[in-house]
Design a protein around this motif. Structure first.
Motif, PDB file in Angstrom:
ATOM      1  N   SER A 298       1.271  -0.793   0.098  1.00  0.00           N
ATOM      2  CA  SER A 298      -0.219   0.283   0.587  1.00  0.00           C
ATOM      3  C   SER A 298       0.573   1.110   0.095  1.00  0.00           C
ATOM      4  N   LEU A 328      -8.951  13.462   3.263  1.00  0.00           N
ATOM      5  CA  LEU A 328      -9.504  12.951   1.967  1.00  0.00           C
ATOM      6  C   LEU A 328      -9.278  13.605   0.755  1.00  0.00           C
ATOM      7  N   GLU A 333      -9.250   9.319  -1.135  1.00  0.00           N
ATOM      8  CA  GLU A 333      -8.071   8.688  -0.142  1.00  0.00           C
ATOM      9  C   GLU A 333      -7.401   9.940   0.195  1.00  0.00           C
ATOM     10  N   GLU A 335      -4.470  11.806   1.428  1.00  0.00           N
ATOM     11  CA  GLU A 335      -2.883  12.248   0.309  1.00  0.00           C
ATOM     12  C   GLU A 335      -2.690  13.129   0.754  1.00  0.00           C
TER      13      GLU A 335
END
Length: 424
Positions: A298, A328, A333, A335
């Motif tokens: 990941s 987000l 996601e 960041e």
């Protein structure tokens, strides 16, 4: 008071007429103040939340705030003019806090204000800052139960000990009176995390390098909404410590929303630099870098803003992202954002000495050396002509050569023609 919000859109007479018609249209169910607020809202100048003030795109804002702190008026001198007065009030709501400055006659109004009461404010914001200058205010019946905590500032009784993780260049600041001042910013860290440190006497750090562990006496500690910042003036004393202080570090797979200390990982992809226009109308740049965790299962995206976007990053580079906040993005996601008060650094791995001969070729990443087998980016102050053959000596690590010696050879077209022919 509400007319100040729309004075650039219509005359005072036209505004008063609209307010009167609005009150009449509602059958007299609202008073003049409420009718004025409704007219302002219809003209696109409605009240905003305090948390939105730093990003406001208008020259005047209006908001409701609960008084958290009052600093009484103090006198200051103006060259060739009578002394002036300035006071400040810290206001809050559930979205944030803001410091409001009141000048001269308005500063005297602070004697009529009380901590805990709610006021309606029309003010001029400072772009990007949690600061406004009061143009008008009035008591309000609006109820604000909970607010963000007001900023705290105190001189630390004990020395601050930390490791210098990153240092910016010294900048010149022109004060309001026209005199110059100099400031340098650092990111420091210890086992508890990282923080920004601002020094208004850069000479104090003349002998302090990145990576040094230091102790500083006379540091001012500021805290605002959980974010801690330290300020150093010329009265501080700095001592370099013999033992290294470790900084809190986490893997790219363990990034959490909010502020992160030192995040480590491996660059897996790098986007091109994009140019855009900021809200202030200035040009800036951004580059996205994907950082993979040590497990390679990941990772996290990193948005690099401003001048830092021009730095060279290559897939395979081990990096540290220091004191960056994560939130987000539009894809849902997490960041990391690298801008003011944060940094991204390439970790230098052990290199090997090389001696190569090749052709200089231009690439988006910079001038490179092609020896027919591999291509390396050259890190050098020299400016060899693209297409020429050079002899290079230096240290090679992860696609780069730190050049220690470079000699250009006389131009011979045959190798270049042969190389071009092999590509056709």
């Amino acid at each position: 008071m509400h007319y100040a919000l729309v004075s650039d859109l219509l005359t005072k007479e036209a505004f008063d007429e609209r307010v009167e018609k609005k009150a009449e249209s509602l059958g007299g169910l609202v008073d003049e103040v409420t009718a004025a607020m409704l007219v302002v809202d219809e003209l696109g100048r409605s009240h905003i939340k305090i948390g939105d003030i730093p990003s406001a795109q208008t020259s005047i804002v209006s908001f409701f705030g609960k008084i958290l702190e009052i600093k009484p008026p103090r006198e200051f001198t103006r060259e060739g003019e009578p002394p002036g007065l300035v006071a400040s009030v810290v206001l809050g709501d559930p979205t944030g806090t803001v410091t409001m400055s009141l000048w001269d006659d308005r500063a005297e109004a602070t004697s009529e204000l009380e901590v805990g009461s709610v006021i309606e404010v029309i003010a001029k914001p400072r772009p990007g800052k949690k600061e406004v200058t009061c143009l008008a205010l009035r008591e309000s019946n609006v109820t604000i139960v909970e607010t963000k905590k007001p900023p705290k500032s105190e001189v630390m009784a004990a020395p601050l000990t930390a490791k210098i993780l990153a240092a910016s260049e010294i900048r010149e600041i022109i004060r309001r009176d026209g005199t110059p001042s100099f400031v340098q910013e650092f990111i420091i860290g210890d086992a508890s995390g990282t923080a920004r440190l601002v020094c208004w006497a850069p000479d104090l750090f003349a002998d302090v390098d990145e990576g040094a562990s230091i102790s500083i006496d006379g540091v001012q500690r500021k805290e605002d909404e959980g974010i801690v910042e330290y300020v150093v003036s010329d009265s501080a004393e700095i001592r370099i410590l013999p033992d290294e202080i470790g900084a809190l570090t986490r893997d790219a797979a363990d990034v959490t929303e909010g502020q992160n200390p030192v995040v480590t990982g491996i660059v897996s992809s790098v986007s091109d630099v994009r140019t855009f226009t900021t809200r202030r109308g200035t040009e800036s740049r951004v580059r996205n870098v994907s950082v993979q965790s040590s497990s390679k299962k990941s990772g996290v995206n990193v948005a690099i803003w401003g001048d830092a976007a021009d730095a060279l990053f290559l897939p395979g580079d081990p990096v540290q992202v220091i004191n960056a906040a994560a939130k987000l993005n539009r894809y849902g996601e997490l960041e990391l954002s690298v801008g003011r008060g944060s940094a991204i650094r390439t970790i230098n791995l052990p290199g090997k000495s090389v001696s190569l001969t090749g052709i200089i070729i231009p690439r988006p990443e910079g001038l490179s050396l092609d020896d027919g087998k591999e291509v390396w980016i050259l890190l050098t102050n020299e400016s060899p002509v693209p297409g020429t053959t050079v002899d290079v000596e230096g240290i090679c690590r992860n696609g780069r050569i730190e050049v220690t010696n470079l000699v250009s050879n006389p131009i011979d077209a045959d190798p270049l023609i042969h190389r071009l022919g092999s590509l056709l």
